[in-house]
Design a protein around this motif. Sequence first.
Motif, PDB file in Angstrom:
ATOM      1  N   LYS A 260       0.860  -1.147  -0.117  1.00  0.00           N
ATOM      2  CA  LYS A 260      -0.068  -0.143   0.065  1.00  0.00           C
ATOM      3  C   LYS A 260       0.755   1.411   0.009  1.00  0.00           C
ATOM      4  CE  LYS A 260      -3.854   2.193   2.309  1.00  0.00           C
ATOM      5  NZ  LYS A 260      -4.866   2.261   3.444  1.00  0.00           N
ATOM      6  N   GLU A 261       1.811   1.314   0.939  1.00  0.00           N
ATOM      7  CA  GLU A 261       2.734   2.584   0.907  1.00  0.00           C
ATOM      8  C   GLU A 261       3.388   2.643  -0.395  1.00  0.00           C
ATOM      9  OE1 GLU A 261       6.183   4.145   3.697  1.00  0.00           O
ATOM     10  OE2 GLU A 261       5.976   1.958   3.655  1.00  0.00           O
ATOM     11  N   TYR A 262       4.026   1.304  -1.090  1.00  0.00           N
ATOM     12  CA  TYR A 262       4.586   1.493  -2.334  1.00  0.00           C
ATOM     13  C   TYR A 262       3.631   2.203  -3.595  1.00  0.00           C
ATOM     14  CZ  TYR A 262       7.615  -0.320  -5.819  1.00  0.00           C
ATOM     15  OH  TYR A 262       8.483  -0.571  -6.843  1.00  0.00           O
ATOM     16  N   ILE A 263       2.474   1.678  -3.540  1.00  0.00           N
ATOM     17  CA  ILE A 263       1.713   2.205  -4.595  1.00  0.00           C
ATOM     18  C   ILE A 263       1.385   3.800  -4.376  1.00  0.00           C
ATOM     19  CG2 ILE A 263      -0.864   2.115  -5.253  1.00  0.00           C
ATOM     20  CD1 ILE A 263      -0.654  -1.119  -4.495  1.00  0.00           C
ATOM     21  N   THR A 264       1.187   4.040  -2.975  1.00  0.00           N
ATOM     22  CA  THR A 264       1.000   5.298  -2.736  1.00  0.00           C
ATOM     23  C   THR A 264       1.964   6.622  -3.118  1.00  0.00           C
ATOM     24  OG1 THR A 264      -0.704   4.901  -0.962  1.00  0.00           O
ATOM     25  CG2 THR A 264       0.416   7.094  -0.739  1.00  0.00           C
ATOM     26  N   TYR A 265       3.090   6.058  -2.966  1.00  0.00           N
ATOM     27  CA  TYR A 265       4.578   6.786  -3.147  1.00  0.00           C
ATOM     28  C   TYR A 265       4.715   6.852  -4.707  1.00  0.00           C
ATOM     29  CZ  TYR A 265       9.465   8.162  -3.892  1.00  0.00           C
ATOM     30  OH  TYR A 265      10.400   8.799  -4.107  1.00  0.00           O
ATOM     31  N   ILE A 266       4.181   5.756  -5.372  1.00  0.00           N
ATOM     32  CA  ILE A 266       4.322   6.016  -6.909  1.00  0.00           C
ATOM     33  C   ILE A 266       3.216   6.915  -7.467  1.00  0.00           C
ATOM     34  CG2 ILE A 266       4.135   4.808  -9.114  1.00  0.00           C
ATOM     35  CD1 ILE A 266       5.548   2.554  -7.847  1.00  0.00           C
ATOM     36  N   ARG A 267       2.027   6.780  -6.960  1.00  0.00           N
ATOM     37  CA  ARG A 267       1.092   7.839  -7.272  1.00  0.00           C
ATOM     38  C   ARG A 267       1.167   9.270  -6.932  1.00  0.00           C
ATOM     39  NH1 ARG A 267      -3.739   7.259  -3.447  1.00  0.00           N
ATOM     40  NH2 ARG A 267      -2.184   8.676  -2.299  1.00  0.00           N
TER      41      ARG A 267
ATOM     42  N   ILE B 228      11.548   1.443  -9.572  1.00  0.00           N
ATOM     43  CA  ILE B 228      13.007   1.472  -9.011  1.00  0.00           C
ATOM     44  C   ILE B 228      13.311   2.756  -7.983  1.00  0.00           C
ATOM     45  CG2 ILE B 228      15.274   2.022  -9.716  1.00  0.00           C
ATOM     46  CD1 ILE B 228      14.760   0.585 -12.445  1.00  0.00           C
ATOM     47  N   ASP B 229      12.753   3.787  -8.326  1.00  0.00           N
ATOM     48  CA  ASP B 229      12.662   5.105  -7.619  1.00  0.00           C
ATOM     49  C   ASP B 229      11.816   4.692  -6.176  1.00  0.00           C
ATOM     50  OD1 ASP B 229      13.198   8.062  -6.814  1.00  0.00           O
ATOM     51  OD2 ASP B 229      11.109   7.971  -6.747  1.00  0.00           O
ATOM     52  N   ALA B 230      10.738   3.954  -6.147  1.00  0.00           N
ATOM     53  CA  ALA B 230      10.201   3.998  -4.748  1.00  0.00           C
ATOM     54  C   ALA B 230      10.937   3.060  -4.098  1.00  0.00           C
ATOM     55  CB  ALA B 230       8.725   3.144  -5.030  1.00  0.00           C
ATOM     56  N   LEU B 231      11.657   1.776  -4.375  1.00  0.00           N
ATOM     57  CA  LEU B 231      12.623   0.864  -3.980  1.00  0.00           C
ATOM     58  C   LEU B 231      13.780   1.834  -3.212  1.00  0.00           C
ATOM     59  CD1 LEU B 231      12.971  -2.219  -5.867  1.00  0.00           C
ATOM     60  CD2 LEU B 231      11.260  -1.905  -4.010  1.00  0.00           C
TER      61      LEU B 231
ATOM     62  N   ASN C 164       2.827  10.147 -10.540  1.00  0.00           N
ATOM     63  CA  ASN C 164       1.475  10.392 -11.185  1.00  0.00           C
ATOM     64  C   ASN C 164       1.069   9.123 -11.907  1.00  0.00           C
ATOM     65  OD1 ASN C 164      -0.402  12.767 -11.147  1.00  0.00           O
ATOM     66  ND2 ASN C 164      -0.437  12.656 -13.571  1.00  0.00           N
ATOM     67  N   ILE C 165       1.358   8.104 -11.417  1.00  0.00           N
ATOM     68  CA  ILE C 165       0.864   6.714 -12.039  1.00  0.00           C
ATOM     69  C   ILE C 165       0.316   5.947 -10.780  1.00  0.00           C
ATOM     70  CG2 ILE C 165       2.004   4.381 -12.930  1.00  0.00           C
ATOM     71  CD1 ILE C 165       4.350   6.275 -13.752  1.00  0.00           C
ATOM     72  N   LEU C 166      -0.887   5.378 -11.395  1.00  0.00           N
ATOM     73  CA  LEU C 166      -1.742   4.560 -10.429  1.00  0.00           C
ATOM     74  C   LEU C 166      -1.599   3.242 -10.878  1.00  0.00           C
ATOM     75  CD1 LEU C 166      -4.034   4.585  -8.259  1.00  0.00           C
ATOM     76  CD2 LEU C 166      -5.615   4.607 -10.231  1.00  0.00           C
ATOM     77  N   LEU C 167      -0.967   2.401  -9.994  1.00  0.00           N
ATOM     78  CA  LEU C 167      -0.898   0.872  -9.807  1.00  0.00           C
ATOM     79  C   LEU C 167      -1.778   0.378  -8.675  1.00  0.00           C
ATOM     80  CD1 LEU C 167       3.123   0.575  -9.954  1.00  0.00           C
ATOM     81  CD2 LEU C 167       1.497   0.856 -11.790  1.00  0.00           C
ATOM     82  N   PHE C 168      -2.096  -1.048  -8.855  1.00  0.00           N
ATOM     83  CA  PHE C 168      -3.046  -1.503  -7.925  1.00  0.00           C
ATOM     84  C   PHE C 168      -2.294  -2.597  -7.209  1.00  0.00           C
ATOM     85  CE2 PHE C 168      -7.565  -0.723  -9.536  1.00  0.00           C
ATOM     86  CZ  PHE C 168      -7.358   0.714  -9.649  1.00  0.00           C
ATOM     87  N   GLY C 169      -2.828  -2.993  -6.076  1.00  0.00           N
ATOM     88  CA  GLY C 169      -2.325  -4.203  -5.176  1.00  0.00           C
ATOM     89  C   GLY C 169      -2.981  -5.162  -5.725  1.00  0.00           C
TER      90      GLY C 169
END
Length: 389
Positions: free
Chosen positions: A330-337, A378-381, A341-346
């Motif tokens: 969840k934290e990972y998806i939120t960071y990328i969004r 990669i940036d989120a990691l 500005n990219i929406l991914l799903f869990g």
Amino acid sequence: MLSKKVTVPVPRITDRKVRKLLLCGPGPCNLWPSVTEALTQPILSPLCDEYFRIMEDIRNGLKYLFQTQTDLVLAISGSGHAGMETVISNLIGPKETMLIARRGIWDERALNMATRYGINAVEVRIPFTTTFNLEQIEDELQKWKPTALFITHGDSSTGTVQNLQGLGNLCHRYGALLIVDTVVSIGGVPFFMDDWGVDAVYASSQKALSGPAGISPVAFSKRAEMKINRRKHQPPFYFDIKMLAQQWNCYGNTRVYHHTMSPPLMWALRRSLQEICTRTLPMFWEQHATITAHFCKRLEQNGFELLIPKAEDRLATVTTVILPKGYDYKEYITYIRDNHNILLFGGLGPTAGKSLRIGIMGVNCTRETADAIVNAMIDALKNLKKCSL
């Protein structure tokens, strides 16, 4: 005096500014620019000639999309679940048996829906990271002698694609109809309704078709049409395919009013089909296969693990990815969004908390989009702290 009878105060409804995201989950997808424009076309009466001409354009486009010569092709008012409910309720009556080949959440939904109609729904399960083979299906067909087999072609909850070749003939050998969910696969993955012996298929408009949700293509084979004409039960009025076929003028001699469909959604679906016809299906299929292969290669090169081990089982429109240990999905998806500005799903259903679900399809199926997602991942990691295990 009437104002004194108004007891509910006027609500404050103000304009909202919504940030436009690159929608790269399992759906919905971003719209083609031409589809956005099509949504502004004139509203038409459901009894005028132009309305029926649009219906005819849609039916011709859907025949191409599904690769079928059948006449019973149209679109249902509603999302993909409306398509699911239409095929199940029209083809299978109470106490008849429907065999469900279950590997993801949409098969669970079919089980739930069939049970509500009093259908004897039975399921055969396999691990969600795999797909079915013909031997597994044949064993169950022999055992249950069902009226129909329900199976999902592309499953967005697991990121798998089911090989359907030979399945129609197998079902027919045991007197069963073949029902297929193509919501997240149609347009992005090869599909041949007639050649594969599919008897009923439904899809939706918000995935690889890059249209708005709310209108769902369906098609029925001649074998399925015979079953519908001989049925002893009545499906819901809204989903009665006998009546809808008359509204959609499937046989060229009716034009009957059944319900008021949404003209903007009809214009949008028509334009989505135009976009695919312009590109042609073989080119569109190849584009999805090539871009997803590039995406998966870059993911693996950068330390990500793909949930589905066999390449032939991986869906070209939705990829399921396992994060390195210690990262919160969840934290990972939120960071990328928030940062890209990219929406991914869990994950969903069997993959909840176990993977990301990343959709690269339709208008978003480009190398630029694939690279932007990988770079953001990669940036989120690099910038997120691992959770304590």
